[in-house]
Design an enzyme around this catalytic site. Structure first.
Site, PDB file in Angstrom:
ATOM      1  N   GLY A  62       0.780  -1.227   0.033  1.00  0.00           N
ATOM      2  CA  GLY A  62      -0.053   0.068  -0.068  1.00  0.00           C
ATOM      3  C   GLY A  62       0.729   1.358  -0.037  1.00  0.00           C
ATOM      4  O   GLY A  62       1.952   1.060  -0.167  1.00  0.00           O
ATOM      5  N   VAL A  63       0.146   2.567   0.125  1.00  0.00           N
ATOM      6  CA  VAL A  63       0.861   3.828  -0.019  1.00  0.00           C
ATOM      7  C   VAL A  63       1.538   4.071   1.619  1.00  0.00           C
ATOM      8  O   VAL A  63       0.750   3.487   2.434  1.00  0.00           O
ATOM      9  CB  VAL A  63       0.039   4.833  -0.499  1.00  0.00           C
ATOM     10  CG1 VAL A  63      -0.153   4.546  -1.899  1.00  0.00           C
ATOM     11  CG2 VAL A  63      -1.493   4.837   0.522  1.00  0.00           C
ATOM     12  N   GLY A  64       2.290   4.848   1.598  1.00  0.00           N
ATOM     13  CA  GLY A  64       2.870   5.411   2.936  1.00  0.00           C
ATOM     14  C   GLY A  64       4.184   5.417   3.279  1.00  0.00           C
ATOM     15  O   GLY A  64       4.660   4.471   2.699  1.00  0.00           O
ATOM     16  N   ASN A  65       4.626   5.793   4.330  1.00  0.00           N
ATOM     17  CA  ASN A  65       5.884   5.423   4.973  1.00  0.00           C
ATOM     18  C   ASN A  65       6.187   4.365   5.372  1.00  0.00           C
ATOM     19  O   ASN A  65       7.328   3.613   4.922  1.00  0.00           O
ATOM     20  CB  ASN A  65       6.333   6.609   5.986  1.00  0.00           C
ATOM     21  CG  ASN A  65       6.002   8.050   5.494  1.00  0.00           C
ATOM     22  OD1 ASN A  65       6.590   8.065   4.454  1.00  0.00           O
ATOM     23  ND2 ASN A  65       5.624   8.859   6.069  1.00  0.00           N
ATOM     24  N   GLU A 122      -0.345  -1.399  -7.193  1.00  0.00           N
ATOM     25  CA  GLU A 122      -1.244  -0.329  -7.586  1.00  0.00           C
ATOM     26  C   GLU A 122      -0.349   0.817  -8.076  1.00  0.00           C
ATOM     27  O   GLU A 122      -0.345   1.311  -9.137  1.00  0.00           O
ATOM     28  CB  GLU A 122      -2.478   0.079  -6.603  1.00  0.00           C
ATOM     29  CG  GLU A 122      -3.224   1.159  -6.960  1.00  0.00           C
ATOM     30  CD  GLU A 122      -3.895   1.611  -5.591  1.00  0.00           C
ATOM     31  OE1 GLU A 122      -5.149   1.111  -5.726  1.00  0.00           O
ATOM     32  OE2 GLU A 122      -3.856   2.626  -4.970  1.00  0.00           O
ATOM     33  N   ASN A 129      -7.188  10.249   3.866  1.00  0.00           N
ATOM     34  CA  ASN A 129      -6.984  10.224   2.378  1.00  0.00           C
ATOM     35  C   ASN A 129      -8.389   9.565   1.793  1.00  0.00           C
ATOM     36  O   ASN A 129      -9.120   9.966   1.069  1.00  0.00           O
ATOM     37  CB  ASN A 129      -5.801   9.395   1.927  1.00  0.00           C
ATOM     38  CG  ASN A 129      -4.369  10.128   2.625  1.00  0.00           C
ATOM     39  OD1 ASN A 129      -4.418  11.298   2.473  1.00  0.00           O
ATOM     40  ND2 ASN A 129      -3.605   9.498   3.175  1.00  0.00           N
ATOM     41  N   GLY A 159      -7.080   1.566  -3.180  1.00  0.00           N
ATOM     42  CA  GLY A 159      -7.238   0.243  -3.356  1.00  0.00           C
ATOM     43  C   GLY A 159      -7.137  -0.638  -2.535  1.00  0.00           C
ATOM     44  O   GLY A 159      -7.160  -1.878  -2.548  1.00  0.00           O
ATOM     45  N   LYS A 219       0.780  10.164  17.800  1.00  0.00           N
ATOM     46  CA  LYS A 219       0.645  11.456  18.438  1.00  0.00           C
ATOM     47  C   LYS A 219       1.599  11.001  20.033  1.00  0.00           C
ATOM     48  O   LYS A 219       1.115  11.367  20.887  1.00  0.00           O
ATOM     49  CB  LYS A 219      -0.437  11.865  18.694  1.00  0.00           C
ATOM     50  CG  LYS A 219      -1.171  12.156  17.487  1.00  0.00           C
ATOM     51  CD  LYS A 219      -0.725  13.127  16.577  1.00  0.00           C
ATOM     52  CE  LYS A 219      -1.553  13.207  15.236  1.00  0.00           C
ATOM     53  NZ  LYS A 219      -0.827  13.794  14.028  1.00  0.00           N
TER      54      LYS A 219
END
Ligand code: 0RQ
Length: 495
Positions: free
Chosen positions: A261-264, A287, A377, A381, A401
């Site tokens: 997936g997306v992200g760091n 994707e 966001n 996908g 946090k």
């Protein structure tokens, strides 16, 4: 002036083609291949119209998120009234969360068929970035395919942004195939991640092309942050798990194709997979092709990848463009309805690795809505990969946090992927393999393995004191941690 027989049009001509209230479909899947010049013209036009007391807001649809020109600049000019199917900009996010913009957050493989079936009404104008267009309407797309082939067939009018910054050789990666409408669909002949079944170009009826806008700007793709200790620990748990699956014969020695997936965190997992000596060379059916994947190809660890967008920083994109003879054998870019197609994901046995904002003790996942109300966001996908994969893994740091938020909670206040689609959850604390476990076994495993030690006593007590049927919950307390955070700024204020 003309290019391939199409007129080059001015800003004035562009804005005269797009009216207040129109639905405009832009190219772009992430910032890759996103339309740039026309959104900037529209933002300026909107400001002028608003200064004269006239309304100018459009309905915006893209492949996925779309970089700064749309999700930040156009939003800042108050020029968006409605947005689908995913977004990733701060300005737009704030407007969605204050109800100024209507947002339809959807599974990304559904987008082309939703639009071509007319569920969203008419697409008045498509604005598509390309490297070339021919007089007979072949459109060679740039760094993403996304839903652009569908935009070109559905829209009433089309504007093409020719981006001279991208190499025309990018089309050597493209495999464009548009599915016929149901019920006339046949099996899609993708039987391995790199199979090609279509054409290197999309098609448009030349009569619909109103003109060309020239552009010379790179995609505004941002680099991911450096891997930190937490993402490295998550990556190590995932790698150890995959190696164990391989050793026990549940996945083959060469692994199944991976999706990340997306992200760091996802980027860190990919980098970790690349470094590990025991991970064999593998394929990806994903994707987004992201930065870490290029390094994996160069090192020989990634044998090849299917995606819909090259979401990589401009230097890396240039590296691909300059070495196309090599990379065109390793990367395939497809329309998003094929890159994310449930049937192909199931057929190939994809191992899906996605990111959660929070998970609950039974394995339901929230990836999109903070406190159940504020969108970050979108589902993206993740749904089609998680639901149809051979193995579905979700990961998240156990706290956010500085510990004021636990990412493991009694009940998620928004569900993107439910317990039936989630088999493995992992935080830096550890990995919980949920396969074959009933709800209370899942809760015990997730709390003891994944929750941060600070939150374990609370979560154990929640289960122990809950009202139990098949699942234990206390409906008066299931969102107590979230309510505490809203009221006191931390989930466990008295600890
Ligand atoms: O906030 O930016 O203010 O510091 O959320 O968190 O840890 O940097 O996460 O970059 O890995 O993204 C789910 C958003 C994770 C992303 C999400 C706060 C945290 C921080 C971001 P700050 P991280 P990542 C595509 C798959 C949905 C779409 C998807 C995403 C910020 O992965 O959008 O999966 N996924 N597509 O502090 C409140 C919590 C929080 C929290 C973190 N529980 N509550 N805030 N944050 N947890 C599929 C394919 O590519 C195929």
């Amino acid at each position: 002036m003309k290019t391939a027989g199409y007129p080059i049009i001015s800003k004035q001509e562009v804005v005269s083609l797009i009216k207040d209230g129109d639905t405009v479909a832009f190219s772009g899947f992430t910032a890759a291949g996103a339309a740039k010049a026309v959104p900037a013209m529209l933002a300026e036009h909107a400001r002028q119209e608003h200064a004269h007391g006239r309304s100018f807001r459009i309905r915006v649809i893209t492949g996925a998120s779309s970089g700064n020109y749309i999700d930040n600049d156009l939003a800042e000019a108050n020029a968006i009234s409605w947005r689908a199917p995913y977004q990733g900009g701060k300005n737009l996010r704030d407007q969605i969360n204050s109800q100024e913009v209507e947002y339809v957050d959807m599974h990304l493989s559904h987008v082309p068929q939703t639009v071509s079936a007319g569920f969203f009404g008419k697409v008045n104008v498509a604005v598509v970035e390309a490297t070339q267009i021919t007089p007979d309407g072949r459109v060679y797309l740039s760094a993403s395919i996304g839903a652009s082939p569908t935009w070109l067939t559905c829209a009433d009018k089309v504007i093409i942004e020719i981006n001279h910054c991208h190499s025309p050789r990018l089309s050597e990666l493209a495999d464009i195939f548009i599915m016929p409408p149901p019920p006339r669909r046949h099996p899609i002949n993708v039987y391995n991640p790199l199979a090609k079944i279509g054409w290197p170009f999309a098609q448009v009826d030349p009569k619909k092309v109103m003109g060309i806008v020239e552009n010379n700007e790179p995609d505004q793709v941002m680099a991911f942050s450096q891997e930190d200790e937490t993402s490295k620990k998550i990556a190590n748990h995932v790698i150890e798990f995959l190696l164990n699956e391989k050793q026990s014969g549940r996945i083959p020695p060469q692994l199944f194709p991976l999706q990340a997936g997306v992200g760091n965190t996802a980027n860190a997992v990919l980098a970790g997979l690349g470094r590990h000596p025991d991970i064999p060379p593998f394929y990806m059916y994903s994707e987004v092709f992201q930065d870490a994947m290029l390094e994996l190809i160069d090192s020989g660890k990634l044998l090849g990848a299917s995606a819909t967008a090259l979401t990589i920083v401009p230097e890396k994109l240039k590296q691909i463009e300059d070495n196309m003879d090599f990379y065109s054998k390793k990367i395939v870019l497809r329309p998003q309805e094929i890159s994310n197609h449930p049937g192909i994901i199931r057929r190939l046995g994809v191992v899906a690795i996605n990111t959660a904002l929070e998970i609950d003790i039974y394995g339901n996942v929230n990836s999109s809505h903070v406190l159940g109300t504020h969108v970050m966001n979108g589902v993206g996908g993740s749904g089609e990969f998680a639901r149809n994969s051979h193995l579905s893994i979700f990961m998240t740091p156990s706290i956010a946090k500085g510990g004021k938020i636990s990412a493991v909670v009694p009940m998620v206040p928004h569900v993107d992927n439910n317990e039936h689609s989630v088999q493995v959850v992992v935080t830096e604390q550890g990995l919980a393999d949920l396969r074959g476990l009933g709800p209370l076994e899942r809760a015990e495993k997730i709390i003891n393995t994944c929750a941060h030690p600070l939150y374990r006593p609370y979560l154990k007590e929640y289960v122990a004191k809950g009202s139990c049927g098949h699942i234990c919950h206390d409906l008066t307390r299931c969102f107590e941690l979230h309510r505490n955070f809203k009221e006191f700024g931390e989930m466990l204020p008295n600890c």
